[in-house]
Design a protein around this motif. Structure first.
Motif, PDB file in Angstrom:
ATOM      1  N   ALA A 149       0.834  -1.211   0.000  1.00 40.87           N
ATOM      2  CA  ALA A 149       0.000   0.000   0.000  1.00 40.87           C
ATOM      3  C   ALA A 149       0.862   1.252   0.000  1.00 40.87           C
ATOM      4  O   ALA A 149       0.540   2.249  -0.671  1.00 40.87           O
ATOM      5  N   ARG A 150       1.948   1.234   0.734  1.00 41.30           N
ATOM      6  CA  ARG A 150       2.821   2.408   0.806  1.00 41.30           C
ATOM      7  C   ARG A 150       3.509   2.704  -0.526  1.00 41.30           C
ATOM      8  O   ARG A 150       3.908   3.834  -0.794  1.00 41.30           O
ATOM      9  N   LYS A 151       3.621   1.687  -1.373  1.00 45.60           N
ATOM     10  CA  LYS A 151       4.264   1.875  -2.673  1.00 45.60           C
ATOM     11  C   LYS A 151       3.266   2.236  -3.772  1.00 45.60           C
ATOM     12  O   LYS A 151       3.669   2.514  -4.905  1.00 45.60           O
ATOM     13  N   GLU A 201      -7.460   8.620   0.242  1.00 40.55           N
ATOM     14  CA  GLU A 201      -7.788   7.481  -0.615  1.00 40.55           C
ATOM     15  C   GLU A 201      -8.891   6.620  -0.005  1.00 40.55           C
ATOM     16  O   GLU A 201      -9.644   5.965  -0.724  1.00 40.55           O
ATOM     17  N   VAL A 202      -8.974   6.572   1.317  1.00 45.27           N
ATOM     18  CA  VAL A 202      -9.987   5.756   1.996  1.00 45.27           C
ATOM     19  C   VAL A 202     -10.823   6.676   2.873  1.00 45.27           C
ATOM     20  O   VAL A 202     -10.300   7.340   3.765  1.00 45.27           O
ATOM     21  N   ALA A 203     -12.125   6.715   2.609  1.00 39.08           N
ATOM     22  CA  ALA A 203     -13.010   7.536   3.423  1.00 39.08           C
ATOM     23  C   ALA A 203     -13.183   6.903   4.797  1.00 39.08           C
ATOM     24  O   ALA A 203     -13.287   5.682   4.920  1.00 39.08           O
ATOM     25  N   ALA A 204     -13.184   7.750   5.818  1.00 38.12           N
ATOM     26  CA  ALA A 204     -13.345   7.239   7.178  1.00 38.12           C
ATOM     27  C   ALA A 204     -14.650   6.491   7.320  1.00 38.12           C
ATOM     28  O   ALA A 204     -14.727   5.469   8.019  1.00 38.12           O
ATOM     29  N   ASP A 238      -2.467   0.701  -9.008  1.00 35.75           N
ATOM     30  CA  ASP A 238      -1.802   0.117  -7.833  1.00 35.75           C
ATOM     31  C   ASP A 238      -2.798  -0.127  -6.705  1.00 35.75           C
ATOM     32  O   ASP A 238      -2.736  -1.146  -6.014  1.00 35.75           O
ATOM     33  N   THR A 239      -3.734   0.814  -6.517  1.00 33.80           N
ATOM     34  CA  THR A 239      -4.731   0.670  -5.453  1.00 33.80           C
ATOM     35  C   THR A 239      -5.653  -0.506  -5.735  1.00 33.80           C
ATOM     36  O   THR A 239      -5.962  -1.307  -4.837  1.00 33.80           O
ATOM     37  N   ASP A 240      -6.098  -0.645  -6.988  1.00 32.73           N
ATOM     38  CA  ASP A 240      -6.958  -1.772  -7.353  1.00 32.73           C
ATOM     39  C   ASP A 240      -6.225  -3.098  -7.148  1.00 32.73           C
ATOM     40  O   ASP A 240      -6.812  -4.089  -6.684  1.00 32.73           O
ATOM     41  N   THR A 241      -4.947  -3.117  -7.503  1.00 27.69           N
ATOM     42  CA  THR A 241      -4.149  -4.331  -7.319  1.00 27.69           C
ATOM     43  C   THR A 241      -4.025  -4.672  -5.841  1.00 27.69           C
ATOM     44  O   THR A 241      -4.113  -5.848  -5.439  1.00 27.69           O
ATOM     45  N   LEU A 242      -3.844  -3.649  -5.009  1.00 28.55           N
ATOM     46  CA  LEU A 242      -3.754  -3.871  -3.567  1.00 28.55           C
ATOM     47  C   LEU A 242      -5.016  -4.529  -3.040  1.00 28.55           C
ATOM     48  O   LEU A 242      -4.947  -5.523  -2.313  1.00 28.55           O
ATOM     49  N   TYR A 243      -6.178  -3.984  -3.389  1.00 24.90           N
ATOM     50  CA  TYR A 243      -7.430  -4.542  -2.896  1.00 24.90           C
ATOM     51  C   TYR A 243      -7.645  -5.971  -3.406  1.00 24.90           C
ATOM     52  O   TYR A 243      -8.125  -6.836  -2.674  1.00 24.90           O
ATOM     53  N   ALA A 244      -7.271  -6.216  -4.658  1.00 26.91           N
ATOM     54  CA  ALA A 244      -7.433  -7.565  -5.212  1.00 26.91           C
ATOM     55  C   ALA A 244      -6.527  -8.556  -4.485  1.00 26.91           C
ATOM     56  O   ALA A 244      -6.949  -9.666  -4.139  1.00 26.91           O
ATOM     57  N   ASP A 245      -5.269  -8.159  -4.250  1.00 27.11           N
ATOM     58  CA  ASP A 245      -4.337  -9.039  -3.544  1.00 27.11           C
ATOM     59  C   ASP A 245      -4.799  -9.290  -2.116  1.00 27.11           C
ATOM     60  O   ASP A 245      -4.708 -10.416  -1.601  1.00 27.11           O
ATOM     61  N   ALA A 246      -5.297  -8.234  -1.460  1.00 27.06           N
ATOM     62  CA  ALA A 246      -5.772  -8.380  -0.078  1.00 27.06           C
ATOM     63  C   ALA A 246      -6.978  -9.301  -0.015  1.00 27.06           C
ATOM     64  O   ALA A 246      -7.088 -10.145   0.881  1.00 27.06           O
ATOM     65  N   ASP A 247      -7.900  -9.159  -0.966  1.00 26.76           N
ATOM     66  CA  ASP A 247      -9.081 -10.026  -0.978  1.00 26.76           C
ATOM     67  C   ASP A 247      -8.697 -11.483  -1.166  1.00 26.76           C
ATOM     68  O   ASP A 247      -9.253 -12.378  -0.527  1.00 26.76           O
TER      69      ASP A 247
END
Length: 299
Positions: A127-129, A195-198, A135-144
């Protein structure tokens, strides 16, 4: 149990372990010694030119005991070492002697190794990279994909108990929203601000069902207030600056020991609630303990 070429002290050690129901071989003892986990036997002079003999010390028995209980076929010894560290200072299963502390430098190295292998830590670094929407979509897909392989939550122990007492008529699988909440938490800590709403994160936590009686509106309002007064931005900035691996490399024995004590306390609290949920007979003493835990915060 193989004892070929074992010294008398090792034969005594193997016999004591065998009496505790632990199947250990002489080659295993040597393997633990080669990596610096099991101490070599002290030597005792026999006097008058008769040489010396190996002497089995009580601490060696307890170290071998915890290593035997913590290790397994194909298990990395660094994982074994971390289990040993968590058990240090407490009596072994068949002994009143406390388990000795493992070598601290080895524990610290094992902690760094474990953090580097942690899927959550890897996702935070990913996420930091992240630099763009791809990149954000890839992060969520990998996390899921990762969290789909993890076991789901057990559900709140209080509701488990109520359902079991009701002959299991209302037992429902717990919601998996808590895992989605973890994804949002990783993104919140790692991604750039905004990037992420509270509200999304709060709804994910509220929807997990793990915290009964949670007031969603109050929690959303608290997050919004934190965003307005800058508390949220300050907290997230500090969280993003932290490097868990670097902190592990530099951690002191005292700080790690305090973390161990906190972990043990949380484990005790969790076990009290879990056993309550699994129909452990209730007592006024257990009720008082749970009430005290509730005063400290939600389980």
């Amino acid at each position: 149990m193989t004892r070929t070429n074992a010294s008398p002290a090792d034969q005594e050690l193997l016999a004591l372990l065998n009496a505790r129901g632990l199947a250990v071989s002489a080659p295993q003892l040597e393997r633990w010694r080669r990596v610096g986990l099991l101490p070599r036997h002290a030597r005792q002079a026999l006097g008058r030119g008769r040489g010396s003999k190996s002497v089995l010390e009580p601490c060696t028995v307890e170290i071998a005991d915890v290593l035997a209980r913590s290790s397994g076929q194909g298990k990395d010894l660094r994982a074994t070492l971390l289990i040993w560290y968590m058990r240090a200072g407490t009596p072994a299963v068949h002994s009143r002697e406390p388990v000795p502390e493992p070598p601290f430098e080895a524990v610290r190295d094992a902690l760094v190794w474990a953090l580097r292998r942690s899927p959550v830590q890897r996702l935070i670094e990913q996420a930091r990279k992240a630099r763009d929407d791809v990149d954000t979509d890839t992060l969520y897909a990998d996390a899921d994909r990762l969290l789909a392989r993890m076991p789901g939550p057990l559900g709140h122990p209080g509701r488990m108990r109520e359902a079991l007492l009701d002959d299991g008529q209302d037992i429902q699988p717990p919601p998996r929203g808590g895992q989605r909440g973890l994804v949002h938490l990783i993104a919140l800590v790692g991604l750039t601000p905004g990037e992420v709403a509270a509200e999304v994160f709060v709804e994910a936590i509220a929807g997990s069902g793990l915290i009964p009686g949670l007031d969603r509106e109050a929690l959303v309002a608290a997050f919004e207030e934190a965003e307005r007064d800058g508390t949220m931005a300050h907290s997230l900035h500090e969280a993003r600056q932290r490097d868990a691996v670097a902190e592990a490399r530099a951690v002191s024995p005292e700080r790690l020991a305090r973390a161990r004590e906190v972990t043990r306390t949380l484990g005790f609290c969790g076990s009290i609630y879990l056993m309550h949920g699994m129909l452990l007979p209730d007592t006024p003493g257990q009720q008082a303990i749970r009430a005290r835990i509730d005063d400290l915060g939600p389980v």
